[in-house]
Design a protein around this motif. Structure first.
Motif, PDB file in Angstrom:
ATOM      1  N   ALA A  16     125.018  13.148 109.281  1.00 22.27           N
ATOM      2  CA  ALA A  16     123.958  12.143 109.347  1.00 22.27           C
ATOM      3  C   ALA A  16     122.716  12.783 109.952  1.00 22.27           C
TER       4      ALA A  16
ATOM      5  N   ARG B  99     119.274   7.463 112.220  1.00 23.53           N
ATOM      6  CA  ARG B  99     119.924   6.195 112.532  1.00 23.53           C
ATOM      7  C   ARG B  99     119.113   5.075 111.930  1.00 23.53           C
TER       8      ARG B  99
ATOM      9  N   PRO C 166     122.495   5.722 109.551  1.00 24.23           N
ATOM     10  CA  PRO C 166     122.763   6.737 108.539  1.00 24.23           C
ATOM     11  C   PRO C 166     122.531   6.178 107.136  1.00 24.23           C
ATOM     12  N   THR C 167     121.996   7.026 106.258  1.00 25.44           N
ATOM     13  CA  THR C 167     121.719   6.596 104.889  1.00 25.44           C
ATOM     14  C   THR C 167     122.413   7.519 103.896  1.00 25.44           C
ATOM     15  N   HIS C 168     122.573   6.999 102.685  1.00 30.77           N
ATOM     16  CA  HIS C 168     123.149   7.763 101.575  1.00 30.77           C
ATOM     17  C   HIS C 168     122.512   7.259 100.292  1.00 30.77           C
ATOM     18  N   ASP C 169     121.961   8.158  99.497  1.00 34.93           N
ATOM     19  CA  ASP C 169     121.291   7.797  98.245  1.00 34.93           C
ATOM     20  C   ASP C 169     120.214   6.725  98.435  1.00 34.93           C
ATOM     21  N   GLY C 170     119.483   6.814  99.535  1.00 40.55           N
ATOM     22  CA  GLY C 170     118.361   5.910  99.760  1.00 40.55           C
ATOM     23  C   GLY C 170     118.687   4.564 100.376  1.00 40.55           C
ATOM     24  N   GLY C 171     119.963   4.307 100.654  1.00 42.27           N
ATOM     25  CA  GLY C 171     120.360   3.037 101.267  1.00 42.27           C
ATOM     26  C   GLY C 171     121.299   3.272 102.430  1.00 42.27           C
ATOM     27  N   PRO C 172     121.730   2.215 103.082  1.00 42.64           N
ATOM     28  CA  PRO C 172     122.667   2.364 104.187  1.00 42.64           C
ATOM     29  C   PRO C 172     123.946   3.068 103.732  1.00 42.64           C
ATOM     30  N   ASP C 173     124.448   3.954 104.564  1.00 44.36           N
ATOM     31  CA  ASP C 173     125.704   4.658 104.277  1.00 44.36           C
ATOM     32  C   ASP C 173     126.855   3.746 104.704  1.00 44.36           C
ATOM     33  N   THR C 174     127.251   2.860 103.808  1.00 43.10           N
ATOM     34  CA  THR C 174     128.236   1.827 104.153  1.00 43.10           C
ATOM     35  C   THR C 174     129.598   2.407 104.488  1.00 43.10           C
TER      36      THR C 174
END
Length: 67
Positions: A19, A22, A24-32
């Protein structure tokens, strides 16, 4: 997963990219996926950076009086 752990048990989830912010993101959105483990109410979880491009999450089951 928490139901499968004994008190004080540990879960390790690997193959994350470290990460960089804060939240954390993934592909432009929240890293669910990462947030699921980091905010799980039954676990104390932290991210460990293993290499510049590799991280793992390690969670320990909270004691019932900590929940």
């Amino acid at each position: 997963m928490a139901d499968l752990l004994a008190p004080g048990g540990t879960v390790v989830v690997d193959d994350f990219t470290p990460a960089t912010g804060r939240p954390p993101t993934h592909d432009g959105g929240p890293d669910t996926a990462r947030l699921h483990w980091l905010t799980h109410p039954a676990l104390h979880t932290t991210e460990l950076r293993l290499a510049p491009d590799l991280a793992t999450l390690v969670g320990t089951l909270r004691h019932t009086d900590d929940r």
